[in-house]
Design a protein around this motif. Structure first.
Motif, PDB file in Angstrom:
ATOM      1  N   UNK A 294      56.284   1.312  33.971  1.00 23.55           N
ATOM      2  CA  UNK A 294      57.270   2.379  33.957  1.00 23.55           C
ATOM      3  C   UNK A 294      56.671   3.761  33.770  1.00 23.55           C
ATOM      4  N   UNK A 295      57.433   4.763  34.204  1.00 28.15           N
ATOM      5  CA  UNK A 295      57.057   6.170  34.029  1.00 28.15           C
ATOM      6  C   UNK A 295      58.279   6.927  33.518  1.00 28.15           C
ATOM      7  N   UNK A 296      58.064   7.782  32.532  1.00 29.02           N
ATOM      8  CA  UNK A 296      59.086   8.704  32.054  1.00 29.02           C
ATOM      9  C   UNK A 296      58.571  10.119  32.276  1.00 29.02           C
ATOM     10  N   UNK A 297      59.374  10.941  32.944  1.00 27.97           N
ATOM     11  CA  UNK A 297      59.035  12.347  33.128  1.00 27.97           C
ATOM     12  C   UNK A 297      59.958  13.212  32.311  1.00 27.97           C
ATOM     13  N   UNK A 298      59.374  14.151  31.579  1.00 30.30           N
ATOM     14  CA  UNK A 298      60.166  15.051  30.749  1.00 30.30           C
ATOM     15  C   UNK A 298      59.939  16.490  31.207  1.00 30.30           C
ATOM     16  N   UNK A 299      61.037  17.187  31.456  1.00 29.84           N
ATOM     17  CA  UNK A 299      61.086  18.605  31.810  1.00 29.84           C
ATOM     18  C   UNK A 299      60.097  18.942  32.925  1.00 29.84           C
ATOM     19  N   UNK A 300      58.965  19.573  32.619  1.00 30.57           N
ATOM     20  CA  UNK A 300      58.095  20.075  33.687  1.00 30.57           C
ATOM     21  C   UNK A 300      57.196  19.019  34.311  1.00 30.57           C
ATOM     22  N   UNK A 301      57.503  17.745  34.079  1.00 28.85           N
ATOM     23  CA  UNK A 301      56.826  16.706  34.868  1.00 28.85           C
ATOM     24  C   UNK A 301      57.114  16.889  36.354  1.00 28.85           C
ATOM     25  N   UNK A 302      58.202  17.588  36.676  1.00 26.15           N
ATOM     26  CA  UNK A 302      58.495  17.908  38.078  1.00 26.15           C
ATOM     27  C   UNK A 302      57.769  19.176  38.535  1.00 26.15           C
ATOM     28  N   UNK A 303      57.090  19.850  37.633  1.00 28.05           N
ATOM     29  CA  UNK A 303      56.281  21.041  37.951  1.00 28.05           C
ATOM     30  C   UNK A 303      54.807  20.632  37.984  1.00 28.05           C
ATOM     31  N   UNK A 304      54.550  19.489  38.558  1.00 28.36           N
ATOM     32  CA  UNK A 304      53.249  18.832  38.473  1.00 28.36           C
ATOM     33  C   UNK A 304      52.883  18.219  39.822  1.00 28.36           C
ATOM     34  N   UNK A 305      51.600  18.283  40.179  1.00 32.07           N
ATOM     35  CA  UNK A 305      51.047  17.589  41.353  1.00 32.07           C
ATOM     36  C   UNK A 305      51.818  17.885  42.647  1.00 32.07           C
ATOM     37  N   UNK A 306      51.870  19.167  43.001  1.00 29.64           N
ATOM     38  CA  UNK A 306      52.610  19.591  44.195  1.00 29.64           C
ATOM     39  C   UNK A 306      51.964  19.143  45.502  1.00 29.64           C
ATOM     40  N   UNK A 307      50.715  18.783  45.463  1.00 26.07           N
ATOM     41  CA  UNK A 307      50.026  18.377  46.696  1.00 26.07           C
ATOM     42  C   UNK A 307      49.917  16.858  46.841  1.00 26.07           C
ATOM     43  N   UNK A 308      50.712  16.129  46.070  1.00 29.29           N
ATOM     44  CA  UNK A 308      50.632  14.669  46.080  1.00 29.29           C
ATOM     45  C   UNK A 308      51.995  14.091  46.436  1.00 29.29           C
ATOM     46  N   UNK A 309      52.225  13.770  47.718  1.00 30.71           N
ATOM     47  CA  UNK A 309      53.547  13.292  48.158  1.00 30.71           C
ATOM     48  C   UNK A 309      54.040  12.060  47.411  1.00 30.71           C
ATOM     49  N   UNK A 310      53.152  11.126  47.087  1.00 36.73           N
ATOM     50  CA  UNK A 310      53.568   9.931  46.338  1.00 36.73           C
ATOM     51  C   UNK A 310      54.178  10.337  45.004  1.00 36.73           C
ATOM     52  N   UNK A 311      53.559  11.306  44.352  1.00 31.89           N
ATOM     53  CA  UNK A 311      54.059  11.754  43.049  1.00 31.89           C
ATOM     54  C   UNK A 311      55.448  12.361  43.193  1.00 31.89           C
ATOM     55  N   UNK A 312      55.649  13.170  44.225  1.00 30.71           N
ATOM     56  CA  UNK A 312      56.956  13.781  44.469  1.00 30.71           C
ATOM     57  C   UNK A 312      58.045  12.719  44.588  1.00 30.71           C
ATOM     58  N   UNK A 313      57.793  11.676  45.378  1.00 28.64           N
ATOM     59  CA  UNK A 313      58.768  10.611  45.546  1.00 28.64           C
ATOM     60  C   UNK A 313      58.966   9.835  44.247  1.00 28.64           C
ATOM     61  N   UNK A 314      57.864   9.623  43.539  1.00 27.28           N
ATOM     62  CA  UNK A 314      57.925   8.855  42.298  1.00 27.28           C
ATOM     63  C   UNK A 314      58.720   9.596  41.225  1.00 27.28           C
ATOM     64  N   UNK A 315      58.390  10.844  40.955  1.00 24.39           N
ATOM     65  CA  UNK A 315      59.058  11.577  39.878  1.00 24.39           C
ATOM     66  C   UNK A 315      60.473  11.968  40.286  1.00 24.39           C
ATOM     67  N   UNK A 316      60.722  12.130  41.602  1.00 17.43           N
ATOM     68  CA  UNK A 316      62.077  12.309  42.084  1.00 17.43           C
ATOM     69  C   UNK A 316      62.410  13.664  42.672  1.00 17.43           C
ATOM     70  N   UNK A 317      61.616  14.703  42.349  1.00 16.47           N
ATOM     71  CA  UNK A 317      61.873  16.047  42.871  1.00 16.47           C
ATOM     72  C   UNK A 317      60.733  16.950  42.429  1.00 16.47           C
ATOM     73  N   UNK A 318      60.701  18.134  43.006  1.00 19.08           N
ATOM     74  CA  UNK A 318      59.798  19.180  42.533  1.00 19.08           C
ATOM     75  C   UNK A 318      60.618  20.339  41.976  1.00 19.08           C
TER      76      UNK A 318
END
Length: 245
Positions: A106-130
């Protein structure tokens, strides 16, 4: 002396066994930043440690991305990205993180976890948004659209909240929204319209993900409803309950 040493050894073994039994699962809290650094990170880390004590799960905290290797990540059931920002992983660490998720963790993202890894498409899909932008910190009505998740079981349909209110881009259409921002109740920046997600979960690439945009302000981390929101999200991501198939 021999008897005392024997009793001490047995006591230590018993104590270790009790600690092990008390830990339902193990969480790795990662709070590395390569961009803006939130002042609330120390409060977030301390609060999650305390949740571990009261909710019976193990917590290890680090800002060393070197912890993201296959051998080390195998020790944990959930990774908690506590207001991370920027590019924080190298290619080997990315690969290990992906394997971790693909293994059913599992992964939990809190607040600016969506302000992270902008050049990694897998991460974008995983965390849910940028992250896109945010207006000034202010109070709003949060609409709890799904009360059938451990992160929202305790919340009413309307939740009055003060925070830094994220707006998003590149939202994964597969996320399952738990909480939305009612944009009619505050002054927006660019806005996300009627469907402005603020907390969500989804199954992704074999694992489970929970994200909340809340938690910018230090005061959030002593607020009972918010802590229940976070602990419910951690429990879901780590265990799959109550949605495990």
């Amino acid at each position: 002396m021999t008897l005392k040493r024997t009793l001490l050894t047995l006591s230590l073994i018993f104590s270790i066994a009790m600690v092990s039994q008390a830990q339902q699962f193990k969480a790795l809290v990662f709070s590395k930043t390569a961009g803006f650094r939130h002042q609330s990170i120390p409060e977030a880390v301390a609060a999650i440690k305390e949740l571990g004590k009261t909710q019976g799960f193990g917590v290890y905290t680090t800002e060393d991305a070197g912890a993201f290797n296959d051998e080390n990540l195998a020790k944990y059931d959930v990774v908690i990205l506590a207001s991370t920002t920027g590019t924080i992983f190298n290619e080997e660490q990315k690969a290990a993180f992906q394997k971790f998720v693909q293994s059913g963790k599992g992964v939990v993202g809190i607040h600016s976890a969506t302000d992270t890894e902008y050049e990694w498409p897998w991460y974008n899909k995983m965390i849910g948004a940028y992250f896109l932008t945010h207006p000034a910190q202010q109070t709003l009505r949060l609409e709890v659209v799904d009360q059938n998740h451990p992160a929202t079981w305790h919340l009413s349909k309307s939740w009055m909240w003060f925070d830094e209110l994220y707006e998003f881009r590149d939202i994964n259409p597969d996320i399952k929204v738990l909480i939305k921002a009612d944009e009619s109740t505050y002054k927006v920046g660019k806005g996300n319209g009627d469907n402005h997600p603020m907390a969500w979960y989804h199954e992704f690439d074999g694992g489970r993900v929970f994200y909340t945009a809340l938690g910018h302000v230090e005061s959030a981390w002593v607020e009972a409803d918010f802590l229940k929101h976070v602990s419910g999200g951690i429990w879901y991501a780590a265990t799959g309950h109550p949605f495990k198939k």
